[in-house]
Design an enzyme around this catalytic site. Structure first.
Site, PDB file in Angstrom:
ATOM      1  CG  ASP A  28      39.111  22.463  48.641  1.00 26.64           C
ATOM      2  OD1 ASP A  28      38.516  21.848  49.532  1.00 26.64           O
ATOM      3  OD2 ASP A  28      40.330  22.323  48.403  1.00 26.64           O
ATOM      4  CE  LYS A 133      40.499  19.650  50.241  1.00 28.95           C
ATOM      5  NZ  LYS A 133      41.754  20.312  49.813  1.00 28.95           N
ATOM      6  CB  CYS A 166      41.997  20.231  45.973  1.00 27.26           C
ATOM      7  SG  CYS A 166      43.162  21.310  46.854  1.00 27.26           S
TER       8      CYS A 166
END
Length: 231
Positions: A28, A133, A166
């Site tokens: 990310d 995701k 995450c």
């Protein structure tokens, strides 16, 4: 040490890397989390804490590319119709700018929007897998497991943000699926330094209960092709 295994200096003890089974997952590193005006900044966070790890993430990515090892990128994002966004997730965070709303970089965390893109310094190259995701963990509702199986991967090195959300979530998902996980300490970050420190401690506690942690230089030294050195 088993034949074909490389020991990478790590905590709580050396990580037994098998180059043929090793991949890097960069979690990310998106504009919405790393740049002024993005979703992360809208929540009152100091995005400078994220951008400062970019050089180390870039070195790690290049080291894996040079070694011929897979690099996989993830992006947290949702479908434009929000059909994969539970209300429980949308209703948290900044009440004036929620996932799906229009922000300075387009609709927040929506697939294809400018803010969802990986920052330019770390852009994937041709052939590198990018996983979109909808959750915090990269295995939930994605093809990541199938991708890793097809590549014969059972060891994962992690970089990216945020350490305690995450990154740690994906490491825990991977650990439960039988992967050996190594976190690159300088190549991950949180908006809150105490959260990063706590996550690192939890990951490597009790004999690497979730995984190992290591410095970027030690990882690069371990995976470097024979006859090369890291400048």
């Amino acid at each position: 040490m088993a034949e074909g295994t490389i020991e990478i200096k790590a905590e709580p003890f050396a990580f037994p890397a098998k180059p043929g089974a090793l991949a890097l997952i960069v979690i990310d590193m998106q504009r919405d989390f790393a740049e002024p005006g993005g979703f992360g900044a809208s929540l009152g966070n100091d995005v400078g804490r994220i951008t400062r790890i970019v050089p180390d993430v870039k070195r790690l990515i290049q080291g894996f590319r040079d070694a011929g090892l897979p690099v996989i990128h993830t992006m947290e994002c949702h479908k434009p119709d929000l059909s994969d966004l539970p209300p429980a997730k949308r209703n948290r965070g900044n009440p004036t700018l929620r996932i799906g709303d229009v922000g300075p970089m387009g609709r927040v965390l929506i697939s294809g929007e400018p803010g969802t893109a990986i920052i330019s310094e770390l852009s994937p190259i041709d052939g590198e897998v990018v996983i979109e995701k909808p959750g915090k963990g990269a295995f939930y509702a994605t093809e990541l497991g199938e991708v890793l199986k097809a590549k014969g991967i059972n060891q994962l090195v992690f970089a990216g943000v945020t350490t305690e959300v995450c990154v740690q979530t994906t490491m825990r998902e991977a650990n439960d699926r039988g992967y050996e996980c190594l976190l690159a300490e300088e190549a991950t970050e949180s908006y809150f330094p105490e959260f990063k420190a706590a996550a690192i401690a939890m990951i490597r506690a009790q004999g690497a209960i979730v995984g190992w942690t290591a410095h970027v230089d030690d990882i690069l030294e371990g995976i470097a092709p024979k006859g090369t050195t890291n400048a």
